[in-house]
Design an enzyme around this catalytic site. Structure first.
Site, short mmCIF file in Angstrom:
data_model
loop_
_atom_site.label_atom_id
_atom_site.label_comp_id
_atom_site.label_asym_id
_atom_site.label_seq_id
_atom_site.Cartn_x
_atom_site.Cartn_y
_atom_site.Cartn_z
N LYS A 89 0.83 -1.20 0.00
CA LYS A 89 0.00 0.00 0.00
C LYS A 89 0.87 1.25 0.00
CE LYS A 89 -3.98 -2.07 2.25
NZ LYS A 89 -4.78 -2.19 3.47
N LYS A 170 31.97 17.93 2.70
CA LYS A 170 30.83 18.07 3.62
C LYS A 170 31.22 17.44 4.94
CE LYS A 170 26.97 15.46 3.46
NZ LYS A 170 25.87 14.87 2.67
N LYS A 172 30.00 16.83 9.24
CA LYS A 172 28.82 16.69 10.09
C LYS A 172 28.87 17.71 11.21
CE LYS A 172 27.83 13.19 7.58
NZ LYS A 172 26.74 13.23 6.61
N ALA A 201 23.63 18.48 9.48
CA ALA A 201 23.23 18.33 10.89
C ALA A 201 22.58 16.99 11.17
CB ALA A 201 22.30 19.47 11.30
N GLU A 252 17.11 13.65 1.98
CA GLU A 252 17.81 12.36 2.11
C GLU A 252 16.96 11.31 2.81
OE1 GLU A 252 21.61 12.91 4.01
OE2 GLU A 252 21.40 11.03 5.10
N HIS A 309 22.25 11.57 -2.46
CA HIS A 309 22.98 11.03 -1.31
C HIS A 309 23.45 9.61 -1.63
CE1 HIS A 309 22.86 8.71 2.54
NE2 HIS A 309 23.49 9.76 2.99
N GLU A 328 27.57 13.09 -4.13
CA GLU A 328 28.36 12.83 -2.94
C GLU A 328 29.32 11.69 -3.24
OE1 GLU A 328 26.01 11.25 0.36
OE2 GLU A 328 27.46 12.07 1.78
MG MG Z 1 22.80 14.10 5.19
#
Ligand code: MG
Length: 376
Positions: A89, A170, A172, A201, A252, A309, A328
């Protein structure tokens, strides 16, 4: 092709190049899809893996989706996908979308190998090559907070990315104090320049923290501010977008075109600058991902806004075939899944190209093939 066997297992996964560093007990699923087509005396086999950064999908693959592919008879990846989704579904994606995406990756690997084409060329032929590009911009993804020695490890990691040829990175944020995150951003900016540093983040912020971080980051001129808050907290994200002028990246952890449309309608994103991160493996595989690209481009989003991603070869082939904005790359995180072919590097502009080997080209990566070989 007919699928005669599907093998699956769960494996441990690390965010760090050094797998001895604690990484939250991450796992992922690896699969081998064995076809009835024989080449060079061996059955053509497609390989796939689940998300990097989430957890394995073994139960769903074994109990639900692999049997449907096995019963699909003579099939191709699109028909196999339809068979996997029979009776499912809409909505309630849970982890099922990643289980389907894992098998979908392996089915495309097998189909492209049978066509004797690299996946990007096979996809361009299947879906039209009007947008296909030979190479595209990339960023080196990593910069996870090290539980120890972060202040010395992070600069080494950033410098290694630059030395390998990457022109953007990039890192974190959100896993430590904002002050410490700002110091970490400075470390990356000293190597790449602030406008080539994105921050992620990882959906960690609540409304107050998101707004505080947005104000603190606003003057830095960063490449983008990613995964600001809960993926479905469009209220917070639109508040951030109202005060943060720089690019924001999202999507993402959204898994369907219906969710993508909600993001567009309520997330405050701006089509002239923001970045769409939808991950082909998270989104029920390529059919689901293409549905999102179509839905969003029909609503006025440029293809250049899509930077899928994943950080691995499958995302790279998809971005190349569909002519997206960039990709990425995980040069060191999530070994042995992340990164390019063994020995491959970005060009002098930091652009990358998928391998020319048939299929996804996992065979160009020795460590990864050793892992797939454990499937038997
Ligand atoms: Mg991310």
């Amino acid at each position: 092709m007919r699928i005669v066997d599907i093998r699956e297992k769960s494996v441990d996964l690390s965010r760090y190049a050094d797998a001895s560093i604690p990484s939250g007990g991450l796992t992922t699923s690896i699969v081998a899809v064995v076809t009835d087509v024989v080449r060079h005396g061996k059955p053509v086999t497609g390989y796939g893996f689940a998300s990097v950064g989430r957890f394995a999908q073994g139960g769903l693959i074994r109990e639900r989706f692999a049997p449907r592919v096995m019963h699909a008879g003579d099939t191709n990846p699109l028909d196999a996908w339809t068979a996997m989704m029979a009776g499912e579904k809409p909505g309630g994606h849970g982890e099922r979308c990643v289980a389907v995406g894992t098998l979908d990756m392996a089915l495309w690997d097998a189909a492209a190998k049978i066509a004797d084409l690299p996946l990007h060329a096979h996809l361009a032929r299947e879906f039209g090559d009007a947008h296909a590009v030979a190479d595209l911009p990339a960023y080196a993804s990593g910069g996870y907070l090290y539980p120890q020695d972060d202040a010395s490890r992070l600069p080494r990691e950033m410098q290694a990315f630059a030395d390998t040829g990457y022109r953007r990175t990039k890192i974190k944020i959100g896993a430590t104090t904002l002050d410490r995150d700002l110091a970490r951003i400075d470390i990356a900016a000293r190597v790449f320049g602030a406008d080539a540093v994105a921050v992620d983040a990882m959906n960690a912020y609540d409304t107050d923290k998101a707004l505080t971080a947005a104000r603190a980051l606003a003057g830095h001129g960063l490449l983008w501010f990613e995964d600001v808050c809960d993926p479905l907290d469009f209220e917070t994200q639109s508040k951030v977008a109202a005060l943060y002028e720089g690019p924001i990246a999202a999507g993402e952890a959204l898994f369907s075109s219906a969710e993508a449309k909600l993001l567009d309608r309520h997330g405050g994103l701006r089509r002239d600058r923001d970045i769409l991160l939808f991950d082909p493996v998270h989104c029920y595989g390529l059919p689901g991902y293409i549905a999102i690209v179509i839905a969003m481009t029909e609503r006025g989003w440029p293809r250049a806004a899509f930077w899928p991603h994943g950080g691995h070869l499958f995302s790279l082939h998809v971005a190349s075939a569909l002519g997206l904005g960039g990709v990425e790359v995980n040069p060191t995180s999530f070994p042995p899944f992340g990164g390019l072919s063994d020995g491959a590097r970005p060009d002098s502009d930091g652009r990358v190209a998928p391998p020319d080997a048939p299929g996804i080209g996992f065979e160009t990566r020795a460590d990864l093939m050793r892992l797939f070989a454990t499937l038997g």
